[in-house]
Scaffold this motif. Structure first.
Motif, PDB file in Angstrom:
ATOM      1  N   ALA A 145     103.521  17.295   5.970  1.00 15.83           N
ATOM      2  CA  ALA A 145     102.914  15.960   6.086  1.00 15.83           C
ATOM      3  C   ALA A 145     103.120  15.396   7.484  1.00 15.83           C
ATOM      4  O   ALA A 145     102.221  14.734   8.039  1.00 15.83           O
ATOM      5  N   ASN A 149      98.937  17.445   7.927  1.00 17.63           N
ATOM      6  CA  ASN A 149      98.200  16.457   7.148  1.00 17.63           C
ATOM      7  C   ASN A 149      98.872  16.313   5.782  1.00 17.63           C
ATOM      8  O   ASN A 149      99.402  17.273   5.229  1.00 17.63           O
ATOM      9  N   TRP A 151      97.411  15.863   2.960  1.00 15.78           N
ATOM     10  CA  TRP A 151      96.695  16.629   1.935  1.00 15.78           C
ATOM     11  C   TRP A 151      97.110  18.103   1.939  1.00 15.78           C
ATOM     12  O   TRP A 151      97.146  18.749   0.899  1.00 15.78           O
ATOM     13  N   LEU A 154     100.281  18.309   0.036  1.00 18.86           N
ATOM     14  CA  LEU A 154      99.997  18.248  -1.394  1.00 18.86           C
ATOM     15  C   LEU A 154      99.473  19.586  -1.906  1.00 18.86           C
ATOM     16  O   LEU A 154      99.890  20.071  -2.967  1.00 18.86           O
ATOM     17  N   LEU A 155      98.579  20.209  -1.135  1.00 15.55           N
ATOM     18  CA  LEU A 155      98.030  21.512  -1.521  1.00 15.55           C
ATOM     19  C   LEU A 155      99.122  22.588  -1.545  1.00 15.55           C
ATOM     20  O   LEU A 155      99.191  23.402  -2.476  1.00 15.55           O
ATOM     21  N   VAL A 199     103.476  12.057   0.633  1.00 16.56           N
ATOM     22  CA  VAL A 199     102.069  12.202   0.974  1.00 16.56           C
ATOM     23  C   VAL A 199     101.367  10.841   1.055  1.00 16.56           C
ATOM     24  O   VAL A 199     100.572  10.592   1.960  1.00 16.56           O
ATOM     25  N   PHE A 200     101.641   9.983   0.096  1.00 15.60           N
ATOM     26  CA  PHE A 200     100.927   8.712   0.054  1.00 15.60           C
ATOM     27  C   PHE A 200     101.806   7.593   0.557  1.00 15.60           C
ATOM     28  O   PHE A 200     101.495   6.499   0.699  1.00 15.60           O
TER      29      PHE A 200
END
Length: 200
Positions: A145, A149, A151, A154-155, A199-200
């Motif tokens: 992260a 990125n 995302w 997360l992936l 992530v968020f």
């Protein structure tokens, strides 16, 4: 199988008394402590004899208890020949406690030979493995992260979870490894909370 005394030693014979073998933990599926207890009982029973004393009834009762242990350990019926009265009685192995279908599917069969579940050791191993998994997944997610990125983090976490889940599912039935499996599964669940925060 038939449990009897011969020449001051405990022997297990086939039905009808044929092929009698002295109790030996190396040739039979019983532990050395049970074999030793059987031979001690046989020596005491030979010394006491069939006199109608209180000691004879204690020897008879002890023999029945040991026959129950043999039946439970070997998982087969045992015919116990009382050294005091000479009477024989069939002792069946205990029936295992019923488990729900969900518990059987999740955790597999019960421990063999009625062995106690090592809760303290098992939960310690589970906690350690859970901590390692949480740290590893959070380090991966945090690094990805920060450097690339959110995302992608997360992936990557989803790929790690999908890759390890089948192994954890299969390991849940292995008596010793299942504790590590439970810990890893708990660690993944806890780590996902941290991954979503990162992530968020």
């Amino acid at each position: 199988m038939e449990l009897r005394i011969r020449e001051g030693r405990a022997v297990l014979a086939g039905r009808g008394g044929d092929s009698a073998h002295e109790v030996d933990p190396h040739s039979l599926a019983i532990g050395s402590d049970l074999a030793q207890a059987l031979h001690e009982w046989a020596r005491v029973a030979s010394a006491v004899g069939s006199s109608g004393t209180e000691a004879a009834s204690v020897v008879s009762q002890r023999g029945r208890q040991l026959a129950q242990r043999v039946a439970a350990t070997m998982g087969t019926s045992v015919r116990y020949v009382d050294p005091v009265s000479g009477d024989g009685v069939i002792i069946d192995p205990p029936t295992p406690a019923p488990r729900s279908e969900l518990a059987r599917r999740l955790f597999g069969t019960p421990d063999p030979a009625g062995e106690p579940t090592p809760w303290l050791t098992g939960l310690t191993v589970s906690a350690f493995v859970a901590a390692v998994v949480v740290v590893a997944m959070l380090a991966l997610a945090n690094t990805l992260a920060r450097e690339t990125n959110g995302w992608l983090a997360l992936l990557a976490s989803a790929v790690v979870t999908a890759g390890i889940t089948p192994s954890l599912w299969l390991a849940r039935r292995v008596p010793i490894v299942r504790w590590a499996s439970f810990g890893a599964a708990a660690g993944i669940v806890i780590a996902w909370i941290g991954v979503l925060i990162v992530v968020f």
